[in-house]
Structure formats: C-alpha cells, structure tokens
Design a protein around this motif. Structure first.
Motif, PDB file in Angstrom:
ATOM      1  N   TRP A 179     -84.655  -1.045  13.192  1.00  8.70           N
ATOM      2  CA  TRP A 179     -83.813  -1.123  14.380  1.00  8.70           C
ATOM      3  C   TRP A 179     -83.098  -2.464  14.444  1.00  8.70           C
ATOM      4  O   TRP A 179     -83.645  -3.495  14.057  1.00  8.70           O
ATOM      5  CB  TRP A 179     -84.675  -0.959  15.644  1.00  8.70           C
ATOM      6  CG  TRP A 179     -85.231   0.416  15.789  1.00  8.70           C
ATOM      7  CD1 TRP A 179     -86.354   0.918  15.197  1.00  8.70           C
ATOM      8  CD2 TRP A 179     -84.674   1.485  16.555  1.00  8.70           C
ATOM      9  NE1 TRP A 179     -86.523   2.240  15.557  1.00  8.70           N
ATOM     10  CE2 TRP A 179     -85.513   2.600  16.397  1.00  8.70           C
ATOM     11  CE3 TRP A 179     -83.547   1.601  17.373  1.00  8.70           C
ATOM     12  CZ2 TRP A 179     -85.261   3.823  17.018  1.00  8.70           C
ATOM     13  CZ3 TRP A 179     -83.298   2.816  17.996  1.00  8.70           C
ATOM     14  CH2 TRP A 179     -84.153   3.908  17.825  1.00  8.70           C
ATOM     15  N   CYS A 185     -78.321   0.570  20.400  1.00  5.78           N
ATOM     16  CA  CYS A 185     -79.038   0.101  19.220  1.00  5.78           C
ATOM     17  C   CYS A 185     -78.724   0.978  18.023  1.00  5.78           C
ATOM     18  O   CYS A 185     -78.625   2.204  18.149  1.00  5.78           O
ATOM     19  CB  CYS A 185     -80.544   0.117  19.456  1.00  5.78           C
ATOM     20  SG  CYS A 185     -81.139  -1.129  20.597  1.00  5.78           S
ATOM     21  N   ALA A 188     -80.054   2.207  14.268  1.00 10.02           N
ATOM     22  CA  ALA A 188     -81.332   2.397  13.602  1.00 10.02           C
ATOM     23  C   ALA A 188     -81.124   3.065  12.253  1.00 10.02           C
ATOM     24  O   ALA A 188     -80.187   3.840  12.070  1.00 10.02           O
ATOM     25  CB  ALA A 188     -82.263   3.256  14.466  1.00 10.02           C
TER      26      ALA A 188
END
Length: 127
Positions: free
Chosen positions: A117, A95, A97
C-alpha cells in the motif's frame, strides 16, 4: 518488495476533474494488479478501481463507473486514476495498492488481497 507513491490529490470543486498518480517500483510489481481504494472520515476503506498490469483488465466500483478511469503508463511504471465530475461524496484519502491475488484467484475489490500500500493522497471536493 514493492513501493508505491501517490500524488495528485487536493482541494477541488464539485464538477471538476482530478488525476491521481501512483508510481510503482520494485522488482515484481508487474505481476500484480494495481488498485485504488478510498477511505472517507469515519468510514471503511472501499474499492474504487483496479487494473492488472500485464493484461490491462480493469474493474470499477459501481459508484464510479463512467466518471472515473484507471489507466497505466508502462514506460513510467505509473497507474493513474482520472476522476471527472467529482462530487462531495468523493472526498476521501485515496490509496494505491499492489496485489489483488490470493491463492491463485484474483480479487480486485478486496483490500485484504493486496500486499502493498502507498501512503495515500487526500482528495477534498467542496460543494
């Protein structure tokens, strides 16, 4: 508001290379750091790498120093994570962010310091 869209994940073999992309948009994302985190099945989310958008300062988890590189393309508003010599233990959802700051202090490795995010992209490394 900042929007983040990851891409580039997939199934690769151990020793291969892979490049993840995180396209950022929104009026203020350049004031943040952009970080990569990963979460393997049954494990907590962990820090991988981060980069401050304006100054380009980078931070890495010890486990990825050397094989992984974080970089940005200002013209494309995109941050990349180049992953070389991947291992089975690199298998995770990755992910992107934006954030990293809390009360004026930079915490690049702390997930809770990030405000925005992306959805994540799956990386699977077969051994």
């Amino acid at each position: 508001q900042v929007q983040l869209v990851e891409s580039g994940g997939g199934l690769v073999q151990a020793g291969d290379s892979l490049r993840l992309s995180c396209a950022a948009s929104g009026r203020t994302f350049s004031s943040y750091a952009l970080g990569w985190f990963r979460q393997a099945p049954g494990k907590e989310r962990t820090f991988v790498a981060a980069l401050t958008w304006i100054s380009g300062i980078t931070d890495y988890a010890d486990s990825v120093k050397g094989p992984f590189t974080i970089a940005r393309d200002n013209a494309k508003n995109t941050v990349y994570l180049q992953m070389n010599s991947v291992k089975a233990e690199d298998t995770a959802v990755y992910c992107c962010a934006a954030g990293g700051w809390y009360s004026g202090t930079y915490y690049p490795k702390t997930p809770n310091a990030y405000n925005y995010w992306g959805q994540g992209t799956q990386v699977t490394v077969s051994s």
